[in-house]
Design a protein around this motif. Structure first.
Motif, PDB file in Angstrom:
ATOM      1  N   SER A  78       0.861  -1.189   0.000  1.00  0.00           N
ATOM      2  CA  SER A  78       0.000   0.000   0.000  1.00  0.00           C
ATOM      3  C   SER A  78       0.893   1.233   0.000  1.00  0.00           C
ATOM      4  N   GLY A  79       0.277   2.389  -0.183  1.00  0.00           N
ATOM      5  CA  GLY A  79       1.031   3.631  -0.090  1.00  0.00           C
ATOM      6  C   GLY A  79       1.620   3.818   1.297  1.00  0.00           C
ATOM      7  N   MET A  80       0.821   3.522   2.336  1.00  0.00           N
ATOM      8  CA  MET A  80       1.330   3.706   3.699  1.00  0.00           C
ATOM      9  C   MET A  80       2.487   2.758   4.003  1.00  0.00           C
ATOM     10  N   VAL A  83       5.367   4.665   2.531  1.00  0.00           N
ATOM     11  CA  VAL A  83       5.680   5.841   3.357  1.00  0.00           C
ATOM     12  C   VAL A  83       6.418   5.405   4.628  1.00  0.00           C
ATOM     13  N   TYR A 104      -0.953  14.127   4.060  1.00  0.00           N
ATOM     14  CA  TYR A 104      -1.890  13.002   4.089  1.00  0.00           C
ATOM     15  C   TYR A 104      -2.334  12.709   5.519  1.00  0.00           C
ATOM     16  N   GLU A 144       5.250  16.811   0.753  1.00  0.00           N
ATOM     17  CA  GLU A 144       4.093  16.335  -0.013  1.00  0.00           C
ATOM     18  C   GLU A 144       3.618  17.489  -0.885  1.00  0.00           C
ATOM     19  N   ASN A 148      -2.141  17.391   0.094  1.00  0.00           N
ATOM     20  CA  ASN A 148      -3.442  16.757   0.028  1.00  0.00           C
ATOM     21  C   ASN A 148      -4.166  16.973   1.345  1.00  0.00           C
ATOM     22  N   ASP A 173       6.482  12.755  -1.335  1.00  0.00           N
ATOM     23  CA  ASP A 173       5.285  11.963  -1.599  1.00  0.00           C
ATOM     24  C   ASP A 173       4.684  12.479  -2.902  1.00  0.00           C
ATOM     25  N   THR A 175       2.282  11.091  -4.760  1.00  0.00           N
ATOM     26  CA  THR A 175       1.024  10.404  -5.063  1.00  0.00           C
ATOM     27  C   THR A 175       0.125  11.209  -5.984  1.00  0.00           C
ATOM     28  N   SER A 195       1.591   6.456  -3.181  1.00  0.00           N
ATOM     29  CA  SER A 195       0.506   5.487  -3.109  1.00  0.00           C
ATOM     30  C   SER A 195       0.060   5.240  -4.538  1.00  0.00           C
ATOM     31  N   THR A 197      -2.225   3.317  -5.244  1.00  0.00           N
ATOM     32  CA  THR A 197      -3.661   3.102  -5.139  1.00  0.00           C
ATOM     33  C   THR A 197      -4.423   4.162  -5.937  1.00  0.00           C
ATOM     34  N   LYS A 198      -3.810   5.315  -6.107  1.00  0.00           N
ATOM     35  CA  LYS A 198      -4.491   6.479  -6.686  1.00  0.00           C
ATOM     36  C   LYS A 198      -4.267   6.542  -8.202  1.00  0.00           C
ATOM     37  N   LEU A 207      -4.831  -1.676  -3.832  1.00  0.00           N
ATOM     38  CA  LEU A 207      -3.932  -0.848  -3.028  1.00  0.00           C
ATOM     39  C   LEU A 207      -2.505  -1.267  -3.330  1.00  0.00           C
ATOM     40  N   LEU A 208      -1.616  -0.274  -3.448  1.00  0.00           N
ATOM     41  CA  LEU A 208      -0.228  -0.549  -3.788  1.00  0.00           C
ATOM     42  C   LEU A 208       0.588   0.715  -3.514  1.00  0.00           C
ATOM     43  N   PHE A 326      -8.612   9.252  -4.695  1.00  0.00           N
ATOM     44  CA  PHE A 326      -8.607  10.113  -5.885  1.00  0.00           C
ATOM     45  C   PHE A 326      -7.758   9.476  -6.971  1.00  0.00           C
TER      46      PHE A 326
HETATM   47  C1  LIG Z   1      -3.614   7.684  -0.224  1.00  0.00           C
HETATM   48  C2  LIG Z   1      -2.352   8.366   0.118  1.00  0.00           C
HETATM   49  C3  LIG Z   1      -1.365   7.719   0.872  1.00  0.00           C
HETATM   50  C4  LIG Z   1      -1.585   6.332   1.455  1.00  0.00           C
HETATM   51  O1  LIG Z   1      -1.777   5.364   0.467  1.00  0.00           O
HETATM   52  P1  LIG Z   1      -2.553   3.977   0.711  1.00  0.00           P
HETATM   53  O2  LIG Z   1      -2.371   3.280  -0.588  1.00  0.00           O
HETATM   54  O3  LIG Z   1      -3.976   4.335   1.032  1.00  0.00           O
HETATM   55  O4  LIG Z   1      -1.898   3.292   1.855  1.00  0.00           O
HETATM   56  C5  LIG Z   1      -0.179   8.392   1.117  1.00  0.00           C
HETATM   57  N1  LIG Z   1       0.024   9.653   0.661  1.00  0.00           N
HETATM   58  C6  LIG Z   1      -0.903  10.300  -0.048  1.00  0.00           C
HETATM   59  C7  LIG Z   1      -0.630  11.691  -0.517  1.00  0.00           C
HETATM   60  C8  LIG Z   1      -2.121   9.694  -0.340  1.00  0.00           C
HETATM   61  O5  LIG Z   1      -3.046  10.349  -1.028  1.00  0.00           O
END
Ligand SMILES: *Cc1c(COP(=O)(O)O)cnc(C)c1O
Length: 376
Positions: A78-80, A83, A104, A144, A148, A173, A175, A195, A197-198, A207-208, A326
């Protein structure tokens, strides 16, 4: 590949050399372990350490993050996970880490964890490059940009220069922008984190996350962290992500154009205040954005009169679902204050612009706005 356009690079990114009777993009490899006799040397030994489906995806993301460079990318569940891999593998007790105070919403949780480990955490806003004032003696600066959900943009080169002068590492970051919107490693950052995921995968179904670095030593620390905590993506998710990257440029082009079209229309509405989109020439983020971004992202934010008006607007939308996250091909929007944590007004809307036809989307938003205001 480094001189090619983004669309060409995206459709070919990470593909293995053509092999007779093999598919263009090999399917997901489901393996907890691999045949392995004798001394346990790589590339594939055990499924928590390495997987060929990750390798293809990691090469693909690396080609987008730093075309033509020798870059190392590590994908996460996941993104987290990505991070945390940078922050928790870099920080030692007694270190200073600088975070944004408008980033975030899970960053405060990471902050609490860092503090529990004896790390001093300082925060400052993204806008006005305010993190510059917090850098003294820091081990790592976390940026970031665009932030966000506030969509402030800081000057990455300027922050990197000041940080590096004092021996401070820099992570960005990325994302919101994706590597097609900005390339943090080219701007001097040590880590580009996202992330996926977005916008990177763009369909709201997996999720990635990933971390990309040019320095092999820093990359090794991130890879080691993944092995220690086991925050690994499933092969199916990794493969789906790679498949999605082929359309990254198409999606991002359309979504960024749609976001600008929507922002331009919203700018003419009296009931809309606090409109933010870094691609709007009148936006406070625009001067920094044009210096370091190649595309301005798919998120637009604005404020409606109050919570009730915002709720009426969201339920009147037909082409944008009320949902968080998003960067997806289908527009979504949400009233951000429902989560708590972000310093935003009750009527604050974060609108993630999808790949619909712009005229349809704009018409839907204008109708929903009219209904929301009339209904009050
Ligand atoms: C969503 C998001 C994350 C976390 O990502 P996940 O895939 O939900 O764990 C981290 N940073 C930003 C800026 C995000 O929008």
């Amino acid at each position: 590949m480094s001189t090619m356009g983004d669309g060409t690079r995206a459709v070919r990114a990470g593909l293995p050399e053509p092999e007779q009777y093999e598919p263009t993009l090999p399917g997901p490899v489901f393996a907890a372990h691999f045949h392995l006799s004798g001394d346990p040397t790589g590339p594939y030994t055990y499924g928590r350490d390495t997987n060929p489906t990750w390798t293809h995806l990691e090469r693909a993301i690396g080609e987008l993050e730093a075309p033509g460079e020798s870059v190392e990318t590590t994908v996460f569940a996941s993104g987290m996970a990505a991070v945390s891999a940078v922050l928790l593998s870099q920080a030692r007790s007694g270190d200073v880490i600088v975070l944004p105070d408008d980033g975030y919403q899970a960053l405060p949780l990471v902050r609490a964890q860092l503090e529990a480990y004896g790390v001093e955490v300082r925060t400052a806003p993204t806008g006005g490059d305010a993190q510059l004032a917090a850098l003294e003696g820091a081990r790592l600066l976390w940026i970031e940009t665009p932030s966000n959900p506030g969509l402030d943009v800081c000057d990455v080169r300027r922050l990197v220069e000041a940080a590096h002068a004092g021996g401070t590492l820099v992570a960005v970051d990325n994302t919101l922008a994706t590597p097609l919107g900005q390339r943090p490693l080219e701007l001097g950052a040590d880590f580009s984190v996202a992330s996926d995921t977005k916008g990177m995968t763009g369909h709201g179904d997996i999720l990635l996350g990933h971390v990309a670095c040019l320095d092999p030593g820093l990359a090794a620390g991130v890879r080691r962290w993944r092995k220690v905590v086991g925050a690994i993506p499933g092969p199916m998710e990794a493969w789906l992500a790679h498949r999605s990257l082929a359309t990254l440029e198409l999606r991002i082009e359309r979504q960024c154009a749609n976001a600008l079209a929507l922002a331009e229309v919203l700018a003419g509405h009296r009931e809309v205040t606090g409109l933010r989109y870094p691609g709007l020439p009148t936006d406070p983020s625009h001067p920094n954005a044009v210096r370091q971004m190649r595309r301005f992202g798919s998120v637009v934010s604005f404020v409606l009169a109050d919570r009730e008006t915002a709720e009426r607007f969201l339920s009147a939308l037909r082409l944008a679902e009320d949902a968080t996250s998003f960067g997806g091909v289908r527009s979504t929007a949400e009233r951000r204050a429902r989560w708590g944590g972000d310093a935003v007004p009750e009527g604050f809307i974060r609108f993630s612009v999808g790949a619909e036809n712009p005229a349809d989307l704009v018409a839907d938003v204008e109708r929903a706005l009219a209904e929301a205001v009339d209904g009050g």
